[in-house]
Design a protein around this motif. Structure first.
Motif, short mmCIF file in Angstrom:
data_model
loop_
_atom_site.label_atom_id
_atom_site.label_comp_id
_atom_site.label_asym_id
_atom_site.label_seq_id
_atom_site.Cartn_x
_atom_site.Cartn_y
_atom_site.Cartn_z
N LEU A 75 10.33 5.77 4.73
CA LEU A 75 10.36 4.33 4.46
C LEU A 75 9.33 3.59 5.30
O LEU A 75 8.68 2.65 4.82
CB LEU A 75 11.75 3.78 4.72
N SER A 76 9.18 3.99 6.55
CA SER A 76 8.19 3.35 7.42
C SER A 76 6.77 3.57 6.89
O SER A 76 5.97 2.63 6.83
CB SER A 76 8.32 3.90 8.85
N ALA A 77 6.46 4.82 6.51
CA ALA A 77 5.14 5.11 5.95
C ALA A 77 4.91 4.32 4.68
O ALA A 77 3.81 3.78 4.45
CB ALA A 77 5.01 6.61 5.69
N LYS A 78 5.94 4.23 3.84
CA LYS A 78 5.80 3.50 2.57
C LYS A 78 5.55 2.02 2.80
O LYS A 78 4.75 1.39 2.09
CB LYS A 78 7.05 3.72 1.72
N LEU A 79 6.22 1.44 3.79
CA LEU A 79 6.00 0.02 4.10
C LEU A 79 4.54 -0.25 4.45
O LEU A 79 3.95 -1.21 3.95
CB LEU A 79 6.91 -0.41 5.26
N GLY A 80 3.96 0.60 5.30
CA GLY A 80 2.57 0.41 5.69
C GLY A 80 1.62 0.51 4.51
O GLY A 80 0.69 -0.29 4.36
N ILE A 81 1.85 1.49 3.63
CA ILE A 81 0.96 1.69 2.48
C ILE A 81 1.10 0.56 1.47
O ILE A 81 0.12 0.05 0.94
CB ILE A 81 1.27 3.05 1.82
N ALA A 82 2.34 0.14 1.19
CA ALA A 82 2.58 -0.85 0.14
C ALA A 82 2.14 -2.25 0.54
O ALA A 82 1.72 -3.04 -0.32
CB ALA A 82 4.06 -0.86 -0.22
N THR A 83 2.24 -2.59 1.82
CA THR A 83 1.97 -3.96 2.25
C THR A 83 0.70 -4.13 3.06
O THR A 83 0.21 -5.25 3.21
CB THR A 83 3.14 -4.50 3.09
N GLY A 84 0.17 -3.03 3.61
CA GLY A 84 -0.97 -3.15 4.50
C GLY A 84 -0.62 -3.75 5.84
O GLY A 84 -1.49 -4.15 6.61
N MET A 85 0.68 -3.81 6.16
CA MET A 85 1.16 -4.34 7.43
C MET A 85 2.15 -3.36 8.03
O MET A 85 2.82 -2.61 7.31
CB MET A 85 1.83 -5.70 7.25
N ASN A 86 2.23 -3.36 9.37
CA ASN A 86 3.22 -2.50 10.00
C ASN A 86 4.51 -3.27 10.23
O ASN A 86 4.59 -4.48 10.01
CB ASN A 86 2.68 -1.87 11.29
N LEU A 87 5.55 -2.57 10.66
CA LEU A 87 6.89 -3.17 10.75
C LEU A 87 6.92 -4.34 11.72
O LEU A 87 7.54 -5.37 11.43
CB LEU A 87 7.90 -2.10 11.17
N SER A 88 6.28 -4.21 12.88
CA SER A 88 6.31 -5.32 13.85
C SER A 88 5.56 -6.54 13.31
O SER A 88 5.99 -7.68 13.53
CB SER A 88 5.73 -4.86 15.19
N GLU A 89 4.46 -6.33 12.60
CA GLU A 89 3.74 -7.45 11.99
C GLU A 89 4.60 -8.12 10.92
O GLU A 89 4.62 -9.35 10.81
CB GLU A 89 2.43 -6.96 11.36
N MET A 90 5.31 -7.33 10.15
CA MET A 90 6.17 -7.88 9.12
C MET A 90 7.30 -8.70 9.72
O MET A 90 7.66 -9.77 9.21
CB MET A 90 6.72 -6.74 8.26
#
Length: 452
Positions: A75-90
């Protein structure tokens, strides 16, 4: 506002378009860096203590925790790929100031506990192998970490290669230890049945979860994948026709379609690139965390050979391995612990930089961050605190930090407005909610046990 450009999978200068094989290989590696967090010295401490005290009884916890880790890292990898942002930025973009600062503070505390485990583990290994005093061993571990981090400055691939090599050292060492231990297969199978034999086993179970599902690795993985697919580069995305938004192909030739057609092609290429990235990242996660699962299970199973010997600390385990299996087995154990400490320490520092930049849009020099985060480790090493107990307790603290990263991750990856067609499907959502509920329930159970 500038219109988004065409899609690209990053290509090093002078390499031109990627072949399908090279496109796939481009997405392999981030999970192996994140996987190092799952085989750090904290895992050594919890798994050795679990195996030596309770035999195979907590083997099921190790395997369940690694299965949960696979889902979370995917899920973490998918978030980065789908949004171009990492979890802390989001989190910074989506949450208010108070919640954002609160999440940042707890993330920094989690990373300090991670640093404690890694530096104390490295110091213990140097003490076992060479008789280096623990405070000096901690300083040498930090120096080794800074040396490995130099490879990060030379590019992502070299850094990933070094970290993966250290992970391979740990894997080979504990596969060897497991074979030497002559494991009872029947007892191992019985260890897959869930049970918690005694109050102390609950503390260890929570520690194993904290040592396996690492909060800082959740932040890290999304940062490692967020730029694997991005618009505005010269090469076309996997599955696109090679056109850019100006109507030219990636090889510079004019295409028949221009303007709107070119932009439509770019959007199609972006979607194709992200789908390809998620598929390859899933395979990357399964491969890397399967290795981590083998390592963690091997540590516990090797430690069952010490069951009943009273050797439930890392130092005792080192001596017992030497007594039972010979000096070479003890040396292999010490080398694996040292490799684990060095690799995980580098990943921890890298994660700390990502967390601060993401939440606050600020960064500090690595040496300043290292100086502050080393304070708990320095206290443990200089004040004579039992290192193995400190390692186990640090992993318990990490377990309490998991929900603060996991709940936002589930929220973001379940939001269609953010994720588009890559939003979590129902089965993924249910599995992720069950995993989060399991971790939170284990933490609550531990609190009740302590209060009682």
């Amino acid at each position: 506002m500038a219109r988004p450009g065409p899609v690209a999978v990053r290509t090093p200068p002078g390499t031109g378009r990627r072949t399908p094989g090279r496109q796939s290989a481009h997405f392999v590696g981030p999970a192996f860096v994140a996987a190092v967090a799952y085989v750090d010295p904290g895992n050594f401490a919890t798994n050795v203590t679990a195996g030596s005290r309770y035999g195979f009884a907590l083997l099921w916890v190790v395997l369940v925790a690694n299965a949960v880790a696979m889902l979370v890292q995917y899920l973490s990898a998918k978030l980065g790929i789908a949004t171009g942002m990492n979890l802390s930025e989001m989190c910074r973009e989506r949450y208010g100031r108070r919640l954002r600062i609160g999440l940042w503070v707890q993330a920094e505390l989690v990373i300090m506990m991670t640093d404690l485990a890694e530096v104390v583990g490295g110091a213990l290994a140097l003490n076992m192998l060479f008789g280096v005093p623990l405070p000096a061993g901690g300083a040498l571990t930090v120096a080794g970490m800074l040396l490995v981090l130099l490879f990060q400055q030379r590019g992502r691939r070299q850094f990933e290669a070094v970290i993966t090599a250290l992970l391979a050292v740990v894997l080979v060492a504990f596969v060897y230890q497991t074979f030497r231990a002559h494991i009872d297969g029947g007892a191992a199978v019985r260890g897959l049945a869930p049970s918690l034999p005694g109050r102390d086993s609950a503390l260890l179970a929570v520690g194993i979860v904290g040592a396996t599902v690492m909060p800082h690795a959740i932040y890290l993985h999304s940062a490692l994948t967020q730029e694997l697919v991005r618009p505005g580069r010269d090469s076309a995305a996997p599955g696109s026709d090679g056109r850019r938004s100006d109507g030219r192909r990636s090889d510079g030739r004019r295409s028949a379609g221009t303007g709107l057609d070119g932009r439509r092609s770019a959007r199609t290429g972006l979607a194709a690139a992200r789908r390809a990235g998620v598929r390859m990242s899933a395979l990357d996660v399964v491969a890397a965390l399967s290795i981590a699962a083998v390592v963690n299970a091997s540590i516990l199973m090797a430690a069952t050979s010490l069951h009943g010997s009273g050797a439930d600390s890392l130092t005792d385990a080192y001596g017992a391995f030497g007594t039972i299996f010979g000096g070479f087995a003890a040396t292999v154990f010490g080398i694996a612990l040292l490799a684990s400490g060095l690799a995980a320490s580098c990943v921890g520092v890298y994660s700390g930089q990502i967390v601060m930049q993401g939440f606050l849009r600020r960064s500090v020099p690595i040496w300043q961050r290292r100086l502050v985060s080393l304070l708990p480790a320095a206290a443990v090493l200089c004040l004579g605190v039992d290192p193995t107990l400190a390692l186990v307790l640090s992993q318990v603290v990490l377990s309490f930090g998991v929900p603060f990263a996991l709940v936002p991750l589930l929220r973001f990856t379940g939001d269609p407005a953010l994720m588009g067609e890559l939003v979590n499907r129902r089965v993924t959502r249910v599995a992720a909610v069950v995993a989060a509920a399991l971790i939170i329930a284990m933490n609550a159970y531990l609190i009740v046990m302590v209060v009682a």
